[in-house]
Design an enzyme around this catalytic site. Structure first.
Site: not given
Ligand SMILES: [Zn+2]
Lengths: 140, 387
Positions: B289, B339
């Protein structure tokens, strides 16, 4: 300070709900106080009802020495909130107080370029509105 | 008893990633879900559970029900903490499947994060509650700013410059550049471009920050036995876990003794390796992430791929390249692909296990996927074979 102190102070203000009401009420009286656990003497911030270290629900509001040191900061170059647009570059800091707790704040008499980790600072209240006093700092 | 390899991801779906989807988050979620079901060879009637990520998407279970019908739904749940929840939905789905509460679980993320609601722009009004009323009045108002405080400590404590952040960005964009699905396809960057990009919130520059993206991803979780009967290649869930840390706030846990490491990710890593009975050396590919570059370095350490303070060396070693022994963010991550709150990382992890990714290293048997940072988080280890 460049803050506009008129009634149209536009920056975010604390809701002052729950224990925050007590924290900011002390600030308004010119007194920075943190919770201190009655069970294990640990200082804590941000305020909450139970001590995570010993489980006690008992505490008192104890006066801080007002002395601390810059623990970290960020220099904001791009304002992401319109009320801070005229302030860039500005630097929110995390101050580590002598009591061990940390406080997000600002150092009023220090440009972002001059900030350093470990720089000693001392409390300087800023009465930003008639209702709200924010704990800020000056170089010590 | 653990859940090791008792469930699998059997279907994946993904819309295009763009700056303006031109449709609602619900619309995109439905597209991704239907695509994932089709990928698995399953029908809407087969779905009996939904585990979704909470907040930010304006999609309620009830909207899914009204659109898909889902006549056989018997379990639904929602995982909180924004991007920390992505692999948490896989954990929740696995729990439901292993407990016998569901057979086919839909998980997904859909955001119009670019065209509708940009997380990077503070929308706070006058009244701030919880811990935010101690932070936001001082101008610390967005995730980039909250996280920069951690990044500053990391660089300070280990004596690094922002060039080490640049290496994260350059490699991630290199991988995005060869991924046609990526928003930054064919747009690699150099270290000079990183160092000359404008400051957002020091030590973060523009090229240290994730993209703003519209898009949706979905994954279908089923039992391992069921997965074997379906047409897709299963990605077995060797482990799925959530993790938290001490004195936690959302991205502003500044009361912790150290801000130079990530307690939530460390807790997640420990549980993943315990359940999977694997260690960092057994992982073939990592999808980490990447909201802001310092958080990548700190996670590589939290997940045991480097010692504390030593992860920048990984970016100098070549090990994280596609031909290295630990390929990293093969799709281009949040910095280059788009994203999607960590869900793109899950979908890419499944493709890596299947061997069907556009940036596909050889011999991938295991893939570790991590989720949001500085918040209660989650992770999964995917495996090609049950073991
Ligand atoms: Zn106590």
């Amino acid at each position: 300070m460049t803050n506009d102190r008129t009634d149209d102070y536009a920056k975010p203000l604390p809701a002052q709900d729950g224990l925050a009401k007590q924290f900011y009420a002390w600030c308004k009286r010119g007194d920075l106080r943190f919770q201190r656990c009655s069970g294990c003497d640990a200082w804590r911030h941000v305020p909450r009802e139970m001590c995570a270290l010993c489980g006690s629900f008992e505490w008192t509001w104890e006066r801080s020495s007002g002395r601390g040191a810059v623990f970290s900061w960020t220099t904001v170059a791009r304002p992401m909130h319109p009320a801070f647009a005229n302030d860039v570059p500005y630097a929110p800091v995390v101050v580590e107080m002598e009591e061990g707790v940390r406080l997000v704040s600002e150092v009023l008499d220090c440009s972002p370029d001059e900030l350093q980790i470990g720089m000693p600072v001392a409390l300087a209240f800023d009465h930003v509105t008639p209702d709200v006093t924010l704990p800020k700092f000056r170089r010590a | 008893m653990t859940h090791r390899n008792k469930a699998a991801i059997a279907g994946i779906g993904q819309t295009e990633f763009s700056k303006d989807s031109g449709r609602s988050t619900l619309h995109m979620a439905l597209e991704a879900i239907l695509q994932a079901l089709d990928d698995a060879g399953l029908a809407v009637e087969d779905v009996d559970a939904v585990v979704k990520m909470g907040a930010n998407d304006d999609i309620f279970e009830i909207d899914l029900l009204r659109s898909l019908n889902l006549p056989n739904l018997r379990y639904f749940n929602e995982v909180p903490h924004g991007g920390g929840a992505a692999c948490g939905t896989i954990a929740g789905a696995t729990a439901a499947v292993v407990a016998g509460m569901a057979d086919v679980v839909v998980t997904f993320r859909s955001l119009n994060e670019r065209s509708e609601r940009r997380f990077g722009e503070s929308s706070v009004g006058g009244g701030l509650t919880h811990w935010r009323q101690y932070n936001l009045p001082h101008g610390l108002v967005t995730p980039a700013q909250w996280v920069a405080i951690f990044g500053q400590r990391y660089l300070h404590e280990f004596g690094y410059t922002t060039e080490e952040l640049g290496h994260v960005s350059v490699l991630t964009r290199k991988h995005a550049a060869t991924n046609p699905h990526a928003m930054m396809y064919e747009r690699p960057i150099t270290m000079d471009e990183h160092q000359n990009s404008r400051w957002i919130s020091e030590p973060l520059r523009l090229l240290d920050c994730c993209l703003d993206t519209d898009g949706a991803c979905a994954a279908i979780v089923v039992s391992a036995e069921k997965a074997k009967q379906l047409r897709s290649t299963p990605a077995y869930i060797a482990a799925a876990a959530q993790g938290t840390g001490s004195r936690a706030e959302m991205m502003t846990s500044y009361q912790r003794k150290s801000l130079a490491h990530l307690e939530e990710s460390e807790a997640t890593a420990k549980e993943l390796y315990r359940v999977a009975e694997l260690g960092p050396k057994d992982i073939d590919v990592i999808e980490i992430y990447d909201p802001f570059t310092p958080m990548v370095l700190m996670q590589l350490e939290a997940y045991g791929f480097a010692e504390l303070g030593k992860s920048p060396a990984l970016f100098h070693s070549g090990r994280l390249e596609l031909d290295g022994d630990l390929p990293f963010n093969t799709h281009g991550g949040h910095l280059g692909e788009g994203y999607l709150h960590g869900f793109g990382h899950i979908v890419e992890g499944v493709r890596q296990i299947r061997g069907t990714a556009v940036n596909q290293p050889d011999g991938v048997n295991t893939c570790l996927v991590s989720s949001g940072v500085g918040v209660p988080t989650s992770g999964v280890i995917l495996s090609k074979e049950p073991y």
